[in-house]
Design a protein around this motif. Structure first.
Motif, PDB file in Angstrom:
ATOM      1  N   ALA B  32       0.825  -1.208   0.000  1.00  0.00           N
ATOM      2  CA  ALA B  32       0.000   0.000   0.000  1.00  0.00           C
ATOM      3  C   ALA B  32       0.862   1.262   0.000  1.00  0.00           C
ATOM      4  CB  ALA B  32      -0.939  -0.008   1.195  1.00  0.00           C
ATOM      5  N   PHE B  33       2.020   1.201   0.711  1.00  0.00           N
ATOM      6  CA  PHE B  33       2.922   2.353   0.668  1.00  0.00           C
ATOM      7  C   PHE B  33       3.846   2.234  -0.548  1.00  0.00           C
ATOM      8  CE2 PHE B  33       2.025   1.792   5.221  1.00  0.00           C
ATOM      9  CZ  PHE B  33       1.496   3.033   5.482  1.00  0.00           C
ATOM     10  N   ASN B  34       4.135   3.343  -1.141  1.00  0.00           N
ATOM     11  CA  ASN B  34       5.098   3.303  -2.231  1.00  0.00           C
ATOM     12  C   ASN B  34       6.503   3.470  -1.667  1.00  0.00           C
ATOM     13  OD1 ASN B  34       6.497   3.384  -4.554  1.00  0.00           O
ATOM     14  ND2 ASN B  34       5.455   5.164  -5.416  1.00  0.00           N
ATOM     15  N   LEU B  35       7.248   2.365  -1.626  1.00  0.00           N
ATOM     16  CA  LEU B  35       8.573   2.400  -1.017  1.00  0.00           C
ATOM     17  C   LEU B  35       9.675   2.475  -2.065  1.00  0.00           C
ATOM     18  CD1 LEU B  35       8.053  -0.289   1.756  1.00  0.00           C
ATOM     19  CD2 LEU B  35       8.097   2.178   2.033  1.00  0.00           C
ATOM     20  N   SER B  36       9.302   2.823  -3.322  1.00  0.00           N
ATOM     21  CA  SER B  36      10.298   2.732  -4.385  1.00  0.00           C
ATOM     22  C   SER B  36      11.401   3.779  -4.248  1.00  0.00           C
ATOM     23  CB  SER B  36       9.610   2.851  -5.752  1.00  0.00           C
ATOM     24  OG  SER B  36       8.855   4.040  -5.778  1.00  0.00           O
ATOM     25  N   THR B  53      10.691   3.069 -11.805  1.00  0.00           N
ATOM     26  CA  THR B  53       9.855   2.659 -12.944  1.00  0.00           C
ATOM     27  C   THR B  53       9.358   1.225 -12.790  1.00  0.00           C
ATOM     28  OG1 THR B  53      11.822   1.937 -14.141  1.00  0.00           O
ATOM     29  CG2 THR B  53      11.041   4.194 -14.546  1.00  0.00           C
ATOM     30  N   SER B  54       9.567   0.637 -11.604  1.00  0.00           N
ATOM     31  CA  SER B  54       9.253  -0.780 -11.467  1.00  0.00           C
ATOM     32  C   SER B  54       7.748  -1.040 -11.342  1.00  0.00           C
ATOM     33  CB  SER B  54       9.978  -1.375 -10.271  1.00  0.00           C
ATOM     34  OG  SER B  54       9.597  -0.681  -9.100  1.00  0.00           O
ATOM     35  N   GLY B  55       6.972  -0.003 -10.980  1.00  0.00           N
ATOM     36  CA  GLY B  55       5.518  -0.123 -10.962  1.00  0.00           C
ATOM     37  C   GLY B  55       5.000  -1.149  -9.967  1.00  0.00           C
ATOM     38  N   LEU B  56       3.902  -1.768 -10.303  1.00  0.00           N
ATOM     39  CA  LEU B  56       3.222  -2.683  -9.379  1.00  0.00           C
ATOM     40  C   LEU B  56       4.112  -3.864  -9.034  1.00  0.00           C
ATOM     41  CD1 LEU B  56       0.523  -2.909  -7.922  1.00  0.00           C
ATOM     42  CD2 LEU B  56      -0.247  -4.430  -9.741  1.00  0.00           C
ATOM     43  N   TYR B  57       4.845  -4.365 -10.038  1.00  0.00           N
ATOM     44  CA  TYR B  57       5.729  -5.492  -9.779  1.00  0.00           C
ATOM     45  C   TYR B  57       6.759  -5.125  -8.715  1.00  0.00           C
ATOM     46  CZ  TYR B  57       9.628  -8.681 -10.242  1.00  0.00           C
ATOM     47  OH  TYR B  57      10.639  -9.546  -9.956  1.00  0.00           O
ATOM     48  N   GLY B  58       7.305  -3.910  -8.825  1.00  0.00           N
ATOM     49  CA  GLY B  58       8.287  -3.440  -7.851  1.00  0.00           C
ATOM     50  C   GLY B  58       7.690  -3.385  -6.456  1.00  0.00           C
ATOM     51  N   ARG B  59       6.517  -2.808  -6.372  1.00  0.00           N
ATOM     52  CA  ARG B  59       5.844  -2.710  -5.059  1.00  0.00           C
ATOM     53  C   ARG B  59       5.638  -4.098  -4.456  1.00  0.00           C
ATOM     54  NH1 ARG B  59       1.045   1.434  -4.076  1.00  0.00           N
ATOM     55  NH2 ARG B  59       1.963   3.353  -4.840  1.00  0.00           N
ATOM     56  N   PHE B  60       5.180  -5.031  -5.321  1.00  0.00           N
ATOM     57  CA  PHE B  60       4.908  -6.374  -4.825  1.00  0.00           C
ATOM     58  C   PHE B  60       6.199  -7.022  -4.332  1.00  0.00           C
ATOM     59  CE2 PHE B  60       4.840 -10.953  -5.593  1.00  0.00           C
ATOM     60  CZ  PHE B  60       3.783 -11.327  -4.776  1.00  0.00           C
ATOM     61  N   ALA B  61       7.252  -6.891  -5.124  1.00  0.00           N
ATOM     62  CA  ALA B  61       8.517  -7.527  -4.769  1.00  0.00           C
ATOM     63  C   ALA B  61       9.052  -6.976  -3.453  1.00  0.00           C
ATOM     64  CB  ALA B  61       9.535  -7.314  -5.894  1.00  0.00           C
ATOM     65  N   ILE B  62       8.955  -5.643  -3.282  1.00  0.00           N
ATOM     66  CA  ILE B  62       9.446  -5.029  -2.032  1.00  0.00           C
ATOM     67  C   ILE B  62       8.610  -5.518  -0.852  1.00  0.00           C
ATOM     68  CG2 ILE B  62       9.679  -2.859  -0.798  1.00  0.00           C
ATOM     69  CD1 ILE B  62      10.292  -1.553  -3.518  1.00  0.00           C
ATOM     70  N   GLY B  63       7.286  -5.474  -1.016  1.00  0.00           N
ATOM     71  CA  GLY B  63       6.396  -5.939   0.052  1.00  0.00           C
ATOM     72  C   GLY B  63       6.657  -7.387   0.383  1.00  0.00           C
ATOM     73  N   PHE B  64       6.874  -8.214  -0.649  1.00  0.00           N
ATOM     74  CA  PHE B  64       7.111  -9.637  -0.452  1.00  0.00           C
ATOM     75  C   PHE B  64       8.395  -9.859   0.346  1.00  0.00           C
ATOM     76  CE2 PHE B  64       8.458 -13.885  -1.678  1.00  0.00           C
ATOM     77  CZ  PHE B  64       7.277 -14.587  -1.558  1.00  0.00           C
ATOM     78  N   ALA B  65       9.430  -9.139  -0.038  1.00  0.00           N
ATOM     79  CA  ALA B  65      10.717  -9.297   0.661  1.00  0.00           C
ATOM     80  C   ALA B  65      10.578  -8.910   2.131  1.00  0.00           C
ATOM     81  CB  ALA B  65      11.777  -8.437  -0.018  1.00  0.00           C
ATOM     82  N   ILE B  66       9.913  -7.792   2.379  1.00  0.00           N
ATOM     83  CA  ILE B  66       9.745  -7.355   3.768  1.00  0.00           C
ATOM     84  C   ILE B  66       8.925  -8.368   4.537  1.00  0.00           C
ATOM     85  CG2 ILE B  66       8.711  -5.598   5.240  1.00  0.00           C
ATOM     86  CD1 ILE B  66       9.526  -3.518   3.222  1.00  0.00           C
ATOM     87  N   ALA B  67       7.860  -8.884   3.923  1.00  0.00           N
ATOM     88  CA  ALA B  67       6.996  -9.847   4.601  1.00  0.00           C
ATOM     89  C   ALA B  67       7.761 -11.113   4.953  1.00  0.00           C
ATOM     90  CB  ALA B  67       5.783 -10.165   3.735  1.00  0.00           C
ATOM     91  N   VAL B  68       8.629 -11.562   4.028  1.00  0.00           N
ATOM     92  CA  VAL B  68       9.428 -12.767   4.310  1.00  0.00           C
ATOM     93  C   VAL B  68      10.345 -12.523   5.503  1.00  0.00           C
ATOM     94  CG1 VAL B  68      11.300 -14.205   3.447  1.00  0.00           C
ATOM     95  CG2 VAL B  68       9.345 -13.704   1.980  1.00  0.00           C
ATOM     96  N   ILE B  69      11.048 -11.390   5.473  1.00  0.00           N
ATOM     97  CA  ILE B  69      11.975 -11.078   6.582  1.00  0.00           C
ATOM     98  C   ILE B  69      11.213 -11.005   7.903  1.00  0.00           C
ATOM     99  CG2 ILE B  69      13.496  -9.313   7.529  1.00  0.00           C
ATOM    100  CD1 ILE B  69      14.200  -8.566   4.622  1.00  0.00           C
ATOM    101  N   PHE B  70      10.084 -10.287   7.872  1.00  0.00           N
ATOM    102  CA  PHE B  70       9.304 -10.076   9.090  1.00  0.00           C
ATOM    103  C   PHE B  70       8.810 -11.408   9.654  1.00  0.00           C
ATOM    104  CE2 PHE B  70       5.475  -9.163  11.467  1.00  0.00           C
ATOM    105  CZ  PHE B  70       5.835  -8.051  12.201  1.00  0.00           C
TER     106      PHE B  70
END
Lengths: 247, 324
Positions: B32-36, B53-70
């Protein structure tokens, strides 16, 4: 009886609001006498003995304890109370103090006895109720029967002239009743003046000089244990005894 | 501790549904937050390419990485013994806060320069104002509690008026009333005594209620046993009732002490040079407000932790007679 009267109640009446709790009570307790008061719950027996050390105030009549009249604004109630020991149904030991301190507190703080002297007296009476080894424990670490014996020792440390017992065994497990009754019997043997509210009829028979039966705020019947148990006169007494002795 | 039931439950953070839910929630929140624009996105560059320029894919990848770490972090901590768990979670939360303060780009040399004065003047003033107020408030509270429980009409009326008035007015108003109002009656009062008086009276009123409920929590039988042995009122109170009421009184009183420590900052409005006053004024000249405010906040927190530790020690002391 020619012995000196320790407690004298004459025409005592007490009300809780509209409720007439004690009606025209007359009773004299002589030195060395053992009196057992029994009766159904709500009959006023606890109220009566609580009047004897002014935990409750009566409204009419006269109560004289050790020559001091207990009515109106008394300035010397502490002096009377320190000579009248009381043992409660729920022990009421001071839970934040050790057993030993429970027994030392009264003599030290009320009578101004030195700590060493108070400790000696306390250990002597704890010996007498047969729990000197528990002296440094806190009350919660003891069984109910042991706590009640500590409460008796605590009262004895004040060297009272008379001991009041307010249903001392009714909060105890059946197994622990006898150890407390034995302690009380021993006390009676040694000549302590005692007024006991209790339903332990075996104790009454063995120890009491007089048994009183109260109902609805009045003393209905009184007599020696033999007469009281062998030949009760009033119907109310007969009914009560038949209920209580049935088991 | 809560009552621990003997039915051994599986550790919550190891239950599959909980782990899955946690993972999903974290993923959604960070999508939901734009962390790009952050450093974390820079780290992800090999996966997502140019972050901006990574768009939705970028957001998803960042969120996914954070979720895995968390999630991995929480599950792993779940295996540690209780004490270690508490320590690690404290440490991680602390690191997050430090990271948060990092974003202010605080000037450490400025803090280092001003800190000695902040402590020697500010902390010392805050501490002695609070300490004196705590002592006075406690004395007031005992007297107030006894008065509120007494059958004397005057005592009850005065005590209940007092608690009602001082609990009902904002503390800030009381500070002004005492500092500016008393001179009207002819008592010119300095700022520090005025502050101490306001704090004592206000907290005395709250603590009166705490002490009253503590005293009332003691069984009637304790009074009866004590009085039947010939103890007078004062002796019964001091030796029998208050010592037993203290374990009940201490947790909420500790609360009051901590709260008073921080409310002592209100006396800065009448010009007492305590911690809050200095924190606001020292940074003003150079517009370095955040440096001083955050330093002061940390100092308040550390002082509060000291009070918490003292409180827990006292609580342990009074638990003695409850041990079976």
């Amino acid at each position: 009886m020619s012995a000196q009267a320790i407690i004298e109640a004459r025409a005592v009446s007490k009300w809780y609001g509209q409720f007439h709790a004690l009606k025209d009570i007359n009773l004299t307790v002589h030195k060395g006498e053992r009196i057992v008061i029994c009766g159904p719950s709500g009959s006023g027996k606890s109220t009566l003995i609580r009047c004897f050390n002014r935990l409750e105030a009566h409204q009419e009549g006269e109560i004289v304890v050790n020559g001091v009249a207990l009515h109106g604004r008394m300035s010397n109630v502490a002096a009377v109370r320190s000579n009248v020991g009381m043992v409660f149904q729920h022990f009421n030991l001071f839970p934040h103090m050790t057993v030993l301190m429970n027994c030392m507190a009264g003599p030290m703080w009320v009578k101004g006895v030195s700590a060493t002297e108070a400790r000696r007296t306390a250990l002597q009476f704890l010996e007498r109720v047969r729990i000197p080894e528990q002296a440094n424990k806190f009350p919660v670490q003891l069984s109910g029967g042991q706590q009640q014996r500590v409460a008796i020792a605590r009262s004895l440390c004040m060297k009272p002239d008379v001991m009041l017992f307010d249903e001392p065994t009714s909060a105890l497990d059946p197994e622990m009743v006898s150890e407390v009754l034995e302690t009380m019997t021993g006390l009676a043997r040694d000549g302590m003046t005692m007024v006991c509210v209790t339903h332990e009829m075996g104790f009454a028979r063995a120890v009491a000089d007089r048994v009183l039966f109260m109902d609805a705020g009045q003393i209905v019947e009184e007599g020696t244990p033999d007469a009281f148990f062998g030949n009760p006169r009033h119907d109310r007494t007969k009914l009560f005894l038949s209920q209580i002795l049935k088991h | 501790m809560l009552y621990p039931d003997t039915v051994e439950a599986e550790v919550l953070v190891h239950k599959p549904w909980f782990v899955a839910t946690m993972f999903g929630v974290v993923l959604l929140v960070f999508m939901a937050f734009n962390l790009s624009g952050t450093g974390f996105a820079e780290l992800m560059r090999p996966v997502i390419g140019e972050p901006s320029t990574s768009g939705l894919y970028g957001r998803f990848a960042i969120g996914f990485a954070i979720a895995v770490i968390f999630t991995l972090n929480v599950v792993l901590i779940g295996f540690a013994p209780l004490k270690l768990q508490i320590g690690i979670v404290w440490l991680e939360l602390l690191l997050l806060f430090i990271a948060f303060f990092e974003t202010f780009h605080l000037s450490l040399p400025f803090i280092r320069e001003k800190l000695p004065f902040l402590i020697s003047q500010g902390v010392v003033t805050t501490l002695y104002v609070s300490a004196i107020s705590i002592v006075i408030a406690s004395v007031v509270a005992v007297a107030g509690a006894v008065a509120k429980l007494s059958s004397n009409g005057f005592a009850y009326a005065i005590a209940s008026f007092y608690t009602s008035f001082f609990r009902g007015l904002p503390l800030l108003m009381q500070v002004y009333l005492i500092y500016l109002g008393l001179p009207q009656l002819g008592f010119v009062i300095n700022a520090v005594p005025a502050g101490i008086l306001a704090l004592s009276l206000c907290y005395g009123a709250y603590m009166t209620e705490i002490f009253r409920s503590g005293i009332q929590s003691i069984d009637r039988g304790q009074w009866e046993a004590s009085r039947s042995m010939g103890f007078g009122f004062a002796l019964t109170m001091r030796r029998i009732i208050l010592p037993q009421a203290l374990p009940v009184i201490i947790p909420p009183t500790g609360n009051q002490f901590i709260s008073m420590l921080k409310d002592s900052s209100l006396v800065s409005v009448i010009g007492v040079w305590e911690l809050m006053f200095l924190a606001r004024t020292l940074g003003q000249k150079t517009f370095q407000h955040m440096e001083m405010l955050i330093s002061a906040a940390m100092i308040y927190w550390m002082l509060s932790i000291c009070l918490e530790l003292i409180q827990s020690r006292i609580e342990r002391h009074y638990a003695r007679s409850k041990v079976r």
